[in-house]
Write an enzyme that holds these catalytic residues in place. Structure first.
Site, PDB file in Angstrom:
ATOM      1  N   GLU A  27       0.653  -1.378  -0.111  1.00 23.69           N
ATOM      2  CA  GLU A  27      -0.031  -0.030  -0.131  1.00 23.69           C
ATOM      3  C   GLU A  27       0.848   1.222  -0.007  1.00 23.69           C
ATOM      4  O   GLU A  27       1.930   1.194   0.514  1.00 23.69           O
ATOM      5  CB  GLU A  27      -0.864  -0.078   1.264  1.00 23.69           C
ATOM      6  CG  GLU A  27      -0.147  -0.110   2.505  1.00 23.69           C
ATOM      7  CD  GLU A  27      -1.075  -0.598   3.660  1.00 23.69           C
ATOM      8  OE1 GLU A  27      -2.242  -1.397   3.556  1.00 23.69           O
ATOM      9  OE2 GLU A  27      -1.063  -0.097   4.733  1.00 23.69           O
TER      10      GLU A  27
ATOM     11  N   CYS B 111       3.944   8.535   0.284  1.00 28.29           N
ATOM     12  CA  CYS B 111       4.510   7.513   1.330  1.00 28.29           C
ATOM     13  C   CYS B 111       4.748   6.086   0.633  1.00 28.29           C
ATOM     14  O   CYS B 111       3.645   5.787   0.507  1.00 28.29           O
ATOM     15  CB  CYS B 111       3.649   7.626   2.682  1.00 28.29           C
ATOM     16  SG  CYS B 111       4.294   6.356   3.778  1.00 28.29           S
TER      17      CYS B 111
ATOM     18  N   CYS C 279       7.744  -6.869   6.578  1.00 25.84           N
ATOM     19  CA  CYS C 279       8.917  -6.370   7.158  1.00 25.84           C
ATOM     20  C   CYS C 279       9.379  -7.388   8.052  1.00 25.84           C
ATOM     21  O   CYS C 279       8.557  -7.965   8.849  1.00 25.84           O
ATOM     22  CB  CYS C 279       8.623  -5.045   7.926  1.00 25.84           C
ATOM     23  SG  CYS C 279      10.086  -4.401   8.631  1.00 25.84           S
TER      24      CYS C 279
ATOM     25  N   CYS D  13       8.363  -4.990  14.584  1.00 21.31           N
ATOM     26  CA  CYS D  13       8.151  -4.151  15.584  1.00 21.31           C
ATOM     27  C   CYS D  13       6.804  -4.254  16.272  1.00 21.31           C
ATOM     28  O   CYS D  13       5.911  -4.614  15.493  1.00 21.31           O
ATOM     29  CB  CYS D  13       8.188  -2.661  15.230  1.00 21.31           C
ATOM     30  SG  CYS D  13       9.925  -1.969  14.726  1.00 21.31           S
TER      31      CYS D  13
ATOM     32  N   CYS E 208       3.565  -2.359  15.456  1.00 19.05           N
ATOM     33  CA  CYS E 208       3.490  -2.017  13.792  1.00 19.05           C
ATOM     34  C   CYS E 208       2.659  -3.180  13.233  1.00 19.05           C
ATOM     35  O   CYS E 208       2.937  -4.284  13.314  1.00 19.05           O
ATOM     36  CB  CYS E 208       4.833  -1.831  13.297  1.00 19.05           C
ATOM     37  SG  CYS E 208       4.765  -1.629  11.522  1.00 19.05           S
TER      38      CYS E 208
ATOM     39  N   CYS F 135       0.952   2.403   8.909  1.00 22.51           N
ATOM     40  CA  CYS F 135       1.775   1.508   8.130  1.00 22.51           C
ATOM     41  C   CYS F 135       1.239   0.077   8.141  1.00 22.51           C
ATOM     42  O   CYS F 135       0.932  -0.595   9.050  1.00 22.51           O
ATOM     43  CB  CYS F 135       3.186   1.588   9.149  1.00 22.51           C
ATOM     44  SG  CYS F 135       4.231   0.474   8.542  1.00 22.51           S
TER      45      CYS F 135
HETATM   46  N1  SAH Z   1      10.575   0.465   8.703  1.00 24.16           N
HETATM   47  C1  SAH Z   1      10.697   1.913   8.649  1.00 24.16           C
HETATM   48  C2  SAH Z   1       9.609   2.756   7.921  1.00 24.16           C
HETATM   49  C3  SAH Z   1       8.305   2.356   7.701  1.00 24.16           C
HETATM   50  S1  SAH Z   1       7.619   2.692   9.451  1.00 24.16           S
HETATM   51  C4  SAH Z   1      10.573   2.471  10.101  1.00 24.16           C
HETATM   52  O1  SAH Z   1      10.307   1.893  11.263  1.00 24.16           O
HETATM   53  O2  SAH Z   1      11.076   3.621  10.144  1.00 24.16           O
HETATM   54  C5  SAH Z   1       7.160   4.413   9.218  1.00 24.16           C
HETATM   55  C6  SAH Z   1       6.950   4.934  10.723  1.00 24.16           C
HETATM   56  O3  SAH Z   1       5.760   4.518  11.183  1.00 24.16           O
HETATM   57  C7  SAH Z   1       8.135   4.539  11.602  1.00 24.16           C
HETATM   58  O4  SAH Z   1       8.427   5.754  12.317  1.00 24.16           O
HETATM   59  C8  SAH Z   1       7.282   3.538  12.648  1.00 24.16           C
HETATM   60  O5  SAH Z   1       7.892   3.349  13.699  1.00 24.16           O
HETATM   61  C9  SAH Z   1       5.703   4.142  12.710  1.00 24.16           C
HETATM   62  N2  SAH Z   1       4.794   3.416  12.978  1.00 24.16           N
HETATM   63  C10 SAH Z   1       4.455   1.951  12.666  1.00 24.16           C
HETATM   64  N3  SAH Z   1       3.435   1.603  13.327  1.00 24.16           N
HETATM   65  C11 SAH Z   1       2.980   2.627  13.815  1.00 24.16           C
HETATM   66  C12 SAH Z   1       1.589   2.691  14.861  1.00 24.16           C
HETATM   67  N4  SAH Z   1       0.936   1.824  14.936  1.00 24.16           N
HETATM   68  N5  SAH Z   1       1.492   4.075  15.264  1.00 24.16           N
HETATM   69  C13 SAH Z   1       2.440   5.252  14.968  1.00 24.16           C
HETATM   70  N6  SAH Z   1       3.558   4.950  14.126  1.00 24.16           N
HETATM   71  C14 SAH Z   1       3.705   3.822  13.809  1.00 24.16           C
HETATM   72 FE1  SF4 Z   2       9.128  -2.737  10.119  1.00 28.18          FE
HETATM   73 FE2  SF4 Z   2       6.973  -1.569  11.078  1.00 28.18          FE
HETATM   74 FE3  SF4 Z   2       9.091  -1.643  12.473  1.00 28.18          FE
HETATM   75 FE4  SF4 Z   2       9.010  -0.049  10.252  1.00 28.18          FE
HETATM   76  S1  SF4 Z   2       7.819   0.154  12.193  1.00 28.18           S
HETATM   77  S2  SF4 Z   2      10.836  -1.508  10.966  1.00 28.18           S
HETATM   78  S3  SF4 Z   2       7.905  -1.197   9.013  1.00 28.18           S
HETATM   79  S4  SF4 Z   2       7.881  -3.479  11.706  1.00 28.18           S
END
Ligand code: SAH
Ligand code: SF4
Length: 354
Positions: A94, A107, A114, A118, A121, A338
């Site tokens: 997406e 974006c 991934c 995390c 996420c 995300c």
């Molecule tokens: N993997 C990379 C880029 C994609 S995620 C990274 O982690 O930086 C883009 C941003 O969205 C990152 O800062 C991530 O920590 C944040 N993110 C992911 N899930 C989220 C959530 N549920 N609420 C707020 N921010 C979130």
């Molecule tokens: Fe991967 Fe989501 Fe962590 Fe970014 S925030 S590194 S997309 S798992």
């Protein structure tokens, strides 16, 4: 039939080689690039200055886009739009368009899923499939460029903050930046690209060495290793001391400030003591902190911080002279967090075509 290629996957010199390998003069590659990136043409048959015969040859061997839109949704205020795409292997990704007063930001995703996982996420919880190709990244931007063109609006910014970890797919990500930056393509200024990383130290070092200077954002979310190990498992491989050392090297080389993303999670990382630790951690770095209330995902135990805690955390950082923005997350109503649309859609076959 010859194997299909995706035209946006080629660098300019690769496209030229390929065109020559078809027995065509090299300058045709330049014409094709014009159609792809200046005219934003999506149908080879409309590439009017190419001979009919060449167009037929191209249409047989090549595709203009590797993406098939499955679902398109728009936020109630119309400022955020999100598209779910199918890739040639039927995986789904997406991308999001964010409209601001004077810029249009896309974006993009860089991987299917991934591998970093995390815990807060949606993408990270959904597992990892594969890297995207450069063409699949570029095609996300071209999709929205085509959508915006009738309104007379260009794509002004590209942020690598969709699904996936961009610095684990460095070559394709960098190729997409070089192609989109090219003055004969979309001509997007280098400072209008931002890569967001969970902290892949070797990738940050590679970025430091590039001559093209782009924006860097680090997804920090915790000011100490104990908590960060839980939230961003990559921290066990590259702990904060190594990550911050790489940030200092980057700043010394690139002479740019770094953005640190900090998603405020209720009762997890929003204590004032954490704000003070964060100030200590970033001392001496030209840093900008983006505070984002967590966008809660399905099946996650985490909740967004309470408003009063957000305000107090923000105030504590500001009072200590930190540059900090409180970002009210865009597109919450359309699951623009995300990986959220993809995880809701489940099997993309259920998605609706726009
Ligand atoms: N993997 C990379 C880029 C994609 S995620 C990274 O982690 O930086 C883009 C941003 O969205 C990152 O800062 C991530 O920590 C944040 N993110 C992911 N899930 C989220 C959530 N549920 N609420 C707020 N921010 C979130
Ligand atoms: Fe991967 Fe989501 Fe962590 Fe970014 S925030 S590194 S997309 S798992």
């Amino acid at each position: 039939m010859a194997e299909q290629v995706f035209l946006t996957n080629f660098t300019p010199s690769q496209l030229q080689e390929w065109v020559v390998s078809l027995g065509e003069p090299a300058y045709r590659a330049q014409q094709i690039r014009q159609w792809l990136y200046r005219s934003l043409e999506s149908d080879i048959h409309n590439m009017a200055n190419l001979p009919e015969e060449l167009r037929a040859k191209l249409a047989e061997r090549a595709c203009v886009s590797s993406l098939r839109p499955l679902q398109h949704i728009r936020s109630v205020d119309g400022q955020t739009e999100k598209t779910l795409f199918a890739l040639p292997d039927e995986q789904t990704i997406e991308s999001v368009l964010m409209r601001y007063e004077s810029r249009q930001t896309i974006c993009v995703s860089t991987q299917v899923g991934c591998p970093i996982g995390c815990s807060f996420c949606a993408t990270g919880q959904g597992g990892y499939q594969r890297n995207l190709t450069a063409g699949e990244i570029i095609d996300q931007v071209l999709h929205f460029a085509r959508l915006l063109r009738p309104e007379g609006l260009p794509v002004t910014n590209v942020v690598y903050m969709g699904m996936g970890e961009p610095l684990l797919n460095y070559d394709a990500v960098w190729q997409s930046i070089v192609v989109l930056h090219d003055s004969q393509a979309l001509s997007i200024g280098s400072r209008r690209f931002t890569i967001s990383t969970a902290g892949v130290v070797p990738g940050i070092d590679r970025l430091s060495a590039e001559t093209l200077q782009i924006g860097l954002a680090i997804s920090l979310h915790a000011p100490d290793d104990e908590l960060r190990d839980q939230l961003v498992p990559l921290n066990r491989r590259y702990p904060l001391s190594e990550l911050l050392a790489a940030c200092h090297r980057y700043v010394a080389q690139a002479d740019r400030r770094i953005t640190f993303e900090y998603a405020l999670i209720d009762g997890v990382n929003d204590e004032l003591a954490m704000a003070y630790k964060l100030i200590e951690l970033l001392r001496g770095l030209p840093a900008h902190i983006n505070l984002i209330p967590l966008n809660p995902t399905a099946d996650s135990p985490y909740r967004a911080s309470r408003r009063d805690r957000v305000v107090a955390f923000h105030r504590a950082l500001r009072q200590q002279g930190m540059k900090v923005t409180l970002r009210l997350r865009r597109g919450v109503g359309i699951s623009a967090g995300c990986g959220q649309l993809r995880s809701q859609a489940g099997d993309h076959q259920q998605g609706q075509r726009p």
